[in-house]
Design an enzyme around this catalytic site. Structure first.
Site, short mmCIF file in Angstrom:
data_model
loop_
_atom_site.label_atom_id
_atom_site.label_comp_id
_atom_site.label_asym_id
_atom_site.label_seq_id
_atom_site.Cartn_x
_atom_site.Cartn_y
_atom_site.Cartn_z
N GLY A 47 26.16 4.59 10.65
CA GLY A 47 25.99 6.02 10.48
C GLY A 47 27.11 6.58 9.63
N GLN A 52 32.99 12.72 6.50
CA GLN A 52 33.56 11.42 6.12
C GLN A 52 33.52 11.18 4.62
OE1 GLN A 52 31.22 9.08 9.26
NE2 GLN A 52 33.13 7.94 9.08
N CYS A 107 34.58 2.77 13.11
CA CYS A 107 34.33 3.94 12.28
C CYS A 107 34.76 3.63 10.86
CB CYS A 107 35.11 5.13 12.84
SG CYS A 107 34.85 6.66 11.91
N LEU A 108 33.94 3.99 9.89
CA LEU A 108 34.29 3.73 8.50
C LEU A 108 35.54 4.50 8.08
CD1 LEU A 108 30.71 3.76 6.93
CD2 LEU A 108 32.08 1.78 7.60
N HIS A 149 28.63 9.74 18.31
CA HIS A 149 29.77 9.41 17.44
C HIS A 149 29.72 10.24 16.15
CE1 HIS A 149 32.57 6.32 15.49
NE2 HIS A 149 32.14 7.04 14.47
N GLU A 150 28.53 10.28 15.52
CA GLU A 150 28.41 11.01 14.25
C GLU A 150 28.60 12.51 14.45
OE1 GLU A 150 28.67 9.38 11.69
OE2 GLU A 150 28.25 7.49 12.66
N HIS A 153 32.09 13.79 14.59
CA HIS A 153 32.74 14.01 13.29
C HIS A 153 32.58 15.45 12.83
CE1 HIS A 153 34.14 10.06 12.08
NE2 HIS A 153 32.98 9.49 12.33
NI NI Z 1 32.76 7.39 12.45
#
Ligand code: NI
Length: 187
Positions: A47, A52, A107-108, A149-150, A153
């Site tokens: 995701g 991000q 997480c990216l 999680h998304e 953000h």
């Molecule tokens: Ni993340």
């Protein structure tokens, strides 16, 4: 289409509350979503949230098994790129049960690390799609985790701030020591 630069932990855009998307059907939103999907796939993430990629708007993309297609949703449920791709604009989450579930997340924006995070196990989420249509789904397991999680953000939260035991913040190369506990998310 373009692969976008991903903000890393410490960048202020990851710590701020994102703004509502005023027109989900706008061409620039569709272009942003296309670029976010390309960026997510390139980075092998489950995701990606707009902050991000340095865009502070309430918009996420993710891949998770559809609950109707996968009623099992067990602990061994794993991310894979055959899962349906979803876009969610101005999302809202409702927790449906007090039950929580632990799982490893990545997480990216926090490359190379994994952390054990407890989250509500059963949620309903609502948002808009690219055609302005309402999307409403009930989710459990991996699906519920990646959406939470998304959406975190969008409120300036990283998974590390959801952790209750920082001894479970580890390098992903060491996750083999914990391989009885599955359910990784990289988003
Ligand atoms: Ni993340």
């Amino acid at each position: 289409m373009a692969i976008l630069k991903i903000a890393r932990m410490g960048h202020p855009v990851l710590a701020m509350a994102a703004k509502e998307v005023s027109d989900p059907k706008a061409a620039e939103i569709r272009n942003l979503v296309n670029d976010m999907v390309e960026t997510m796939l390139d980075a092998n993430g489950a995701g990606l949230a707009a902050p991000q990629v340095h865009v502070p708007l309430r918009l996420v993309v993710f891949q998770a098994p559809d609950e109707r297609a996968d009623p099992g949703l067990g602990e061994d449920e794993q991310f894979d790129h055959t899962a349906p791709l979803s876009v969610l604009i101005n999302p809202q989450i409702e927790v449906l049960s007090p039950q929580t579930e632990g799982g490893w997340e990545g997480c990216l924006s926090v490359p190379g690390l994994r952390g054990w995070v407890e989250r509500p196990a059963h949620i309903r989420y609502r948002g808009l799609g690219l055609d302005g249509e309402t999307i409403e789904r009930v989710a459990k397991g991996f699906h519920a985790r990646v959406v939470q999680h998304e959406c975190d953000h969008l409120d300036g939260r990283l998974y590390t701030s959801r952790m209750s035991d920082l001894s479970r913040l580890i390098f992903e190369s060491e996750i083999r020591h914990f391989n009885s506990e599955v359910g990784q998310v990289a988003s």
